[in-house]
Design a protein around this motif. Structure first.
Motif, PDB file in Angstrom:
ATOM      1  N   LEU A   7       0.835  -1.195   0.000  1.00  0.00           N
ATOM      2  CA  LEU A   7       0.000   0.000   0.000  1.00  0.00           C
ATOM      3  C   LEU A   7       0.870   1.246   0.000  1.00  0.00           C
ATOM      4  CD1 LEU A   7      -2.688  -0.957   2.661  1.00  0.00           C
ATOM      5  CD2 LEU A   7      -2.924  -1.007   0.196  1.00  0.00           C
ATOM      6  N   ASP A   8       0.471   2.226  -0.772  1.00  0.00           N
ATOM      7  CA  ASP A   8       1.139   3.526  -0.772  1.00  0.00           C
ATOM      8  C   ASP A   8       0.395   4.416   0.226  1.00  0.00           C
ATOM      9  OD1 ASP A   8       2.573   5.788  -1.328  1.00  0.00           O
ATOM     10  OD2 ASP A   8       1.773   6.051  -3.348  1.00  0.00           O
ATOM     11  N   TYR A   9       0.897   4.441   1.454  1.00  0.00           N
ATOM     12  CA  TYR A   9       0.189   5.136   2.529  1.00  0.00           C
ATOM     13  C   TYR A   9       0.097   6.637   2.298  1.00  0.00           C
ATOM     14  CZ  TYR A   9       0.615   0.765   5.044  1.00  0.00           C
ATOM     15  OH  TYR A   9       0.535  -0.548   5.414  1.00  0.00           O
ATOM     16  N   ALA A  10       1.127   7.226   1.743  1.00  0.00           N
ATOM     17  CA  ALA A  10       1.098   8.669   1.488  1.00  0.00           C
ATOM     18  C   ALA A  10       0.009   9.022   0.480  1.00  0.00           C
ATOM     19  CB  ALA A  10       2.453   9.141   0.992  1.00  0.00           C
ATOM     20  N   ARG A  11      -0.106   8.243  -0.576  1.00  0.00           N
ATOM     21  CA  ARG A  11      -1.137   8.505  -1.588  1.00  0.00           C
ATOM     22  C   ARG A  11      -2.529   8.270  -1.018  1.00  0.00           C
ATOM     23  NH1 ARG A  11      -4.025   5.559  -4.983  1.00  0.00           N
ATOM     24  NH2 ARG A  11      -2.899   3.648  -4.507  1.00  0.00           N
ATOM     25  N   LEU A  12      -2.698   7.211  -0.244  1.00  0.00           N
ATOM     26  CA  LEU A  12      -4.000   6.932   0.361  1.00  0.00           C
ATOM     27  C   LEU A  12      -4.405   8.027   1.347  1.00  0.00           C
ATOM     28  CD1 LEU A  12      -3.726   3.102   0.988  1.00  0.00           C
ATOM     29  CD2 LEU A  12      -5.253   4.248  -0.609  1.00  0.00           C
ATOM     30  N   THR A  13      -3.438   8.537   2.094  1.00  0.00           N
ATOM     31  CA  THR A  13      -3.724   9.601   3.057  1.00  0.00           C
ATOM     32  C   THR A  13      -4.161  10.868   2.345  1.00  0.00           C
ATOM     33  OG1 THR A  13      -2.114   8.682   4.582  1.00  0.00           O
ATOM     34  CG2 THR A  13      -2.760  10.956   4.939  1.00  0.00           C
ATOM     35  N   LYS A  14      -3.421  11.261   1.336  1.00  0.00           N
ATOM     36  CA  LYS A  14      -3.751  12.478   0.586  1.00  0.00           C
ATOM     37  C   LYS A  14      -5.076  12.335  -0.151  1.00  0.00           C
ATOM     38  CE  LYS A  14       1.087  13.492  -0.145  1.00  0.00           C
ATOM     39  NZ  LYS A  14       2.184  13.468  -1.116  1.00  0.00           N
ATOM     40  N   THR A  15      -5.279  11.196  -0.781  1.00  0.00           N
ATOM     41  CA  THR A  15      -6.514  10.969  -1.526  1.00  0.00           C
ATOM     42  C   THR A  15      -7.723  10.950  -0.597  1.00  0.00           C
ATOM     43  OG1 THR A  15      -5.296   9.684  -3.164  1.00  0.00           O
ATOM     44  CG2 THR A  15      -7.678   9.414  -3.129  1.00  0.00           C
ATOM     45  N   GLY A  16      -7.604  10.296   0.541  1.00  0.00           N
ATOM     46  CA  GLY A  16      -8.709  10.261   1.498  1.00  0.00           C
ATOM     47  C   GLY A  16      -9.039  11.627   2.053  1.00  0.00           C
ATOM     48  N   PHE A  17      -8.004  12.405   2.374  1.00  0.00           N
ATOM     49  CA  PHE A  17      -8.247  13.754   2.886  1.00  0.00           C
ATOM     50  C   PHE A  17      -8.914  14.623   1.830  1.00  0.00           C
ATOM     51  CE2 PHE A  17      -6.967  18.173   3.460  1.00  0.00           C
ATOM     52  CZ  PHE A  17      -7.521  18.412   4.700  1.00  0.00           C
ATOM     53  N   LEU A  18      -8.424  14.568   0.592  1.00  0.00           N
ATOM     54  CA  LEU A  18      -9.019  15.372  -0.471  1.00  0.00           C
ATOM     55  C   LEU A  18     -10.430  14.911  -0.810  1.00  0.00           C
ATOM     56  CD1 LEU A  18      -5.943  15.943  -2.789  1.00  0.00           C
ATOM     57  CD2 LEU A  18      -7.027  17.566  -1.222  1.00  0.00           C
ATOM     58  N   LEU A  19     -10.694  13.623  -0.719  1.00  0.00           N
ATOM     59  CA  LEU A  19     -12.048  13.116  -0.924  1.00  0.00           C
ATOM     60  C   LEU A  19     -12.984  13.661   0.154  1.00  0.00           C
ATOM     61  CD1 LEU A  19     -14.018  11.137  -2.377  1.00  0.00           C
ATOM     62  CD2 LEU A  19     -13.329   9.460  -0.658  1.00  0.00           C
ATOM     63  N   GLY A  20     -12.544  13.631   1.406  1.00  0.00           N
ATOM     64  CA  GLY A  20     -13.353  14.184   2.480  1.00  0.00           C
ATOM     65  C   GLY A  20     -13.590  15.671   2.305  1.00  0.00           C
ATOM     66  N   LEU A  21     -12.559  16.393   1.891  1.00  0.00           N
ATOM     67  CA  LEU A  21     -12.700  17.822   1.645  1.00  0.00           C
ATOM     68  C   LEU A  21     -13.684  18.088   0.515  1.00  0.00           C
ATOM     69  CD1 LEU A  21     -11.601  20.635   2.447  1.00  0.00           C
ATOM     70  CD2 LEU A  21      -9.901  20.326   0.646  1.00  0.00           C
ATOM     71  N   GLY A  22     -13.615  17.268  -0.530  1.00  0.00           N
ATOM     72  CA  GLY A  22     -14.532  17.429  -1.657  1.00  0.00           C
ATOM     73  C   GLY A  22     -15.979  17.139  -1.286  1.00  0.00           C
ATOM     74  N   LEU A  58     -15.762  13.605   8.609  1.00  0.00           N
ATOM     75  CA  LEU A  58     -15.285  12.344   9.174  1.00  0.00           C
ATOM     76  C   LEU A  58     -14.226  11.684   8.290  1.00  0.00           C
ATOM     77  CD1 LEU A  58     -18.604  10.800  10.536  1.00  0.00           C
ATOM     78  CD2 LEU A  58     -16.715  11.773  11.852  1.00  0.00           C
ATOM     79  N   ILE A  59     -14.458  11.673   6.992  1.00  0.00           N
ATOM     80  CA  ILE A  59     -13.483  11.088   6.074  1.00  0.00           C
ATOM     81  C   ILE A  59     -12.188  11.893   6.099  1.00  0.00           C
ATOM     82  CG2 ILE A  59     -12.952  10.655   3.641  1.00  0.00           C
ATOM     83  CD1 ILE A  59     -15.915  10.005   3.242  1.00  0.00           C
ATOM     84  N   GLY A  60     -12.314  13.213   6.044  1.00  0.00           N
ATOM     85  CA  GLY A  60     -11.132  14.064   6.043  1.00  0.00           C
ATOM     86  C   GLY A  60     -10.352  13.994   7.336  1.00  0.00           C
ATOM     87  N   PHE A  61     -11.006  13.756   8.453  1.00  0.00           N
ATOM     88  CA  PHE A  61     -10.315  13.673   9.738  1.00  0.00           C
ATOM     89  C   PHE A  61      -9.684  12.303   9.958  1.00  0.00           C
ATOM     90  CE2 PHE A  61     -10.261  12.740  14.313  1.00  0.00           C
ATOM     91  CZ  PHE A  61      -9.417  13.753  14.749  1.00  0.00           C
ATOM     92  N   PHE A  62     -10.427  11.240   9.676  1.00  0.00           N
ATOM     93  CA  PHE A  62      -9.938   9.897  10.000  1.00  0.00           C
ATOM     94  C   PHE A  62      -9.005   9.307   8.949  1.00  0.00           C
ATOM     95  CE2 PHE A  62     -13.591   9.848  12.943  1.00  0.00           C
ATOM     96  CZ  PHE A  62     -12.881   9.546  14.088  1.00  0.00           C
ATOM     97  N   SER A  63      -9.042   9.776   7.730  1.00  0.00           N
ATOM     98  CA  SER A  63      -8.162   9.240   6.704  1.00  0.00           C
ATOM     99  C   SER A  63      -6.683   9.428   7.039  1.00  0.00           C
ATOM    100  CB  SER A  63      -8.486   9.871   5.350  1.00  0.00           C
ATOM    101  OG  SER A  63      -7.629   9.385   4.365  1.00  0.00           O
ATOM    102  N   PHE A  67      -4.639   5.945   7.552  1.00  0.00           N
ATOM    103  CA  PHE A  67      -3.656   5.608   6.526  1.00  0.00           C
ATOM    104  C   PHE A  67      -2.291   6.246   6.769  1.00  0.00           C
ATOM    105  CE2 PHE A  67      -7.675   5.158   4.098  1.00  0.00           C
ATOM    106  CZ  PHE A  67      -7.585   3.801   3.897  1.00  0.00           C
ATOM    107  N   GLY A  68      -2.238   7.306   7.544  1.00  0.00           N
ATOM    108  CA  GLY A  68      -0.967   7.971   7.780  1.00  0.00           C
ATOM    109  C   GLY A  68      -0.275   7.553   9.069  1.00  0.00           C
TER     110      GLY A  68
END
Length: 75
Positions: A7-22, A58-63, A67-68
């Motif tokens: 797993l690419d944890y950095a990519r998953l963290t960034k993607t999850g945070f941006l998904l939550g923000l979106g 919730l997604i933006g906070f917990f991602s 993952f990070g």
């Protein structure tokens, strides 16, 4: 190869945070635009946009936590 695969944890963290923000921005923007253009919105639309805002937060906070921090520590 780690415990959870490769797993690419950095990519998953960034993607999850941006998904939550979106999702949060979609809920807040929909609420604001709906009230500005149409006056009052039906109750189900207020509920839908509110749930989108809460889910986005919730997604933006917990991602980043999951993952990070949590999954790399358990690897």
């Amino acid at each position: 190869m780690g415990r959870y695969g490769s797993l690419d944890y950095a990519r998953l963290t960034k993607t999850g945070f941006l998904l939550g923000l979106g999702v949060f921005a979609l809920g807040a923007g929909g609420e604001l635009a709906g009230n500005a253009f149409y006056g009052g919105l039906p109750g189900w639309e207020h509920t839908l946009f509110f749930y989108a805002e809460v889910l986005g937060l919730l997604i933006g906070f917990f991602s980043p936590w999951v993952f990070g921090i949590l999954l790399p520590l358990t690897e």
